[in-house]
Design a protein around this motif. Sequence first.
Motif, PDB file in Angstrom:
ATOM      1  N   GLN A  47       2.744   5.584  -4.808  1.00 57.01           N
ATOM      2  CA  GLN A  47       3.655   5.623  -5.948  1.00 57.01           C
ATOM      3  C   GLN A  47       4.677   6.737  -5.770  1.00 57.01           C
ATOM      4  OE1 GLN A  47       3.556   3.197  -8.413  1.00 57.01           O
ATOM      5  NE2 GLN A  47       5.568   4.057  -8.825  1.00 57.01           N
ATOM      6  N   LEU A  48       4.278   7.845  -5.167  1.00 53.77           N
ATOM      7  CA  LEU A  48       5.197   8.957  -4.939  1.00 53.77           C
ATOM      8  C   LEU A  48       6.375   8.521  -4.064  1.00 53.77           C
ATOM      9  CD1 LEU A  48       5.736  12.029  -5.290  1.00 53.77           C
ATOM     10  CD2 LEU A  48       4.552  12.320  -3.091  1.00 53.77           C
ATOM     11  N   ARG A  49       6.088   7.812  -2.970  1.00 55.72           N
ATOM     12  CA  ARG A  49       7.156   7.354  -2.071  1.00 55.72           C
ATOM     13  C   ARG A  49       8.076   6.347  -2.755  1.00 55.72           C
ATOM     14  NH1 ARG A  49       7.274   7.624   3.256  1.00 55.72           N
ATOM     15  NH2 ARG A  49       7.234   5.381   3.645  1.00 55.72           N
ATOM     16  N   ILE A  50       7.513   5.521  -3.617  1.00 54.39           N
ATOM     17  CA  ILE A  50       8.322   4.568  -4.376  1.00 54.39           C
ATOM     18  C   ILE A  50       9.212   5.319  -5.363  1.00 54.39           C
ATOM     19  CG2 ILE A  50       8.247   2.693  -6.081  1.00 54.39           C
ATOM     20  CD1 ILE A  50       5.578   1.810  -4.667  1.00 54.39           C
ATOM     21  N   ASP A  51       8.615   6.228  -6.107  1.00 54.85           N
ATOM     22  CA  ASP A  51       9.353   6.969  -7.132  1.00 54.85           C
ATOM     23  C   ASP A  51      10.473   7.824  -6.549  1.00 54.85           C
ATOM     24  OD1 ASP A  51       7.659   5.905  -9.054  1.00 54.85           O
ATOM     25  OD2 ASP A  51       6.459   7.734  -9.245  1.00 54.85           O
ATOM     26  N   LEU A  52      10.246   8.411  -5.375  1.00 54.13           N
ATOM     27  CA  LEU A  52      11.217   9.346  -4.819  1.00 54.13           C
ATOM     28  C   LEU A  52      12.287   8.697  -3.946  1.00 54.13           C
ATOM     29  CD1 LEU A  52       8.943  12.432  -4.018  1.00 54.13           C
ATOM     30  CD2 LEU A  52      10.436  12.035  -5.992  1.00 54.13           C
TER      31      LEU A  52
ATOM     32  N   GLY B 290       0.793  -1.225   0.000  1.00 57.45           N
ATOM     33  CA  GLY B 290       0.000   0.000   0.000  1.00 57.45           C
ATOM     34  C   GLY B 290       0.825   1.275   0.000  1.00 57.45           C
ATOM     35  N   THR B 291       2.103   1.169  -0.295  1.00 57.94           N
ATOM     36  CA  THR B 291       2.969   2.339  -0.359  1.00 57.94           C
ATOM     37  C   THR B 291       2.582   3.187  -1.570  1.00 57.94           C
ATOM     38  OG1 THR B 291       4.757   1.057   0.618  1.00 57.94           O
ATOM     39  CG2 THR B 291       5.390   3.102  -0.476  1.00 57.94           C
TER      40      THR B 291
END
Length: 162
Positions: A67-72, A64-65
């Motif tokens: 996409q912004l946290r994954i991308d950054l 549930g992370t």
Amino acid sequence: MSGERINYYKHLGEAVAHLSKVESILADGQLSPELLELVKLRVSQINGCSFCVNYHTQVLRLLGTSQLRIDLAVVWEESSCYSDEERAAFRWAEAVTQIADTRFINDRIFEEAQGVFGDATLCELTLAIGMINIWNRMAIAFHSDHAMIDQLLAKKRSEVKV
């Protein structure tokens, strides 16, 4: 990149089972699943492991992370979407992963990580960093087949508690 060079799972079955057992122990430890996966993603980015970046990105989505946290994650220092704990974990993970270049970890980074995590949890985090470095090196050396990711994700789906 050419296709898979060697299926190391086939040749190191017992050793891979032991490494997987260590991963299970870490999963049951003090670190949250999301923090563990963010660290594994960041280390895999540093090492340039496409297999592990692909896999851990998908696991983070399962958790549930955003996409912004994954991308950054790749530019975490410039982003405000990570907690102080996550930032300390990223800083520690980078220092431990790049230790061959520096041959030491400075006291400030160690003291920050120890202050945030305490001794026992910092040891767990360091073991997790060592483990993803092992997996990265095996996947890069032997061109792990990305088709295996679906199989690994199916297993992970059954383990994820969301």
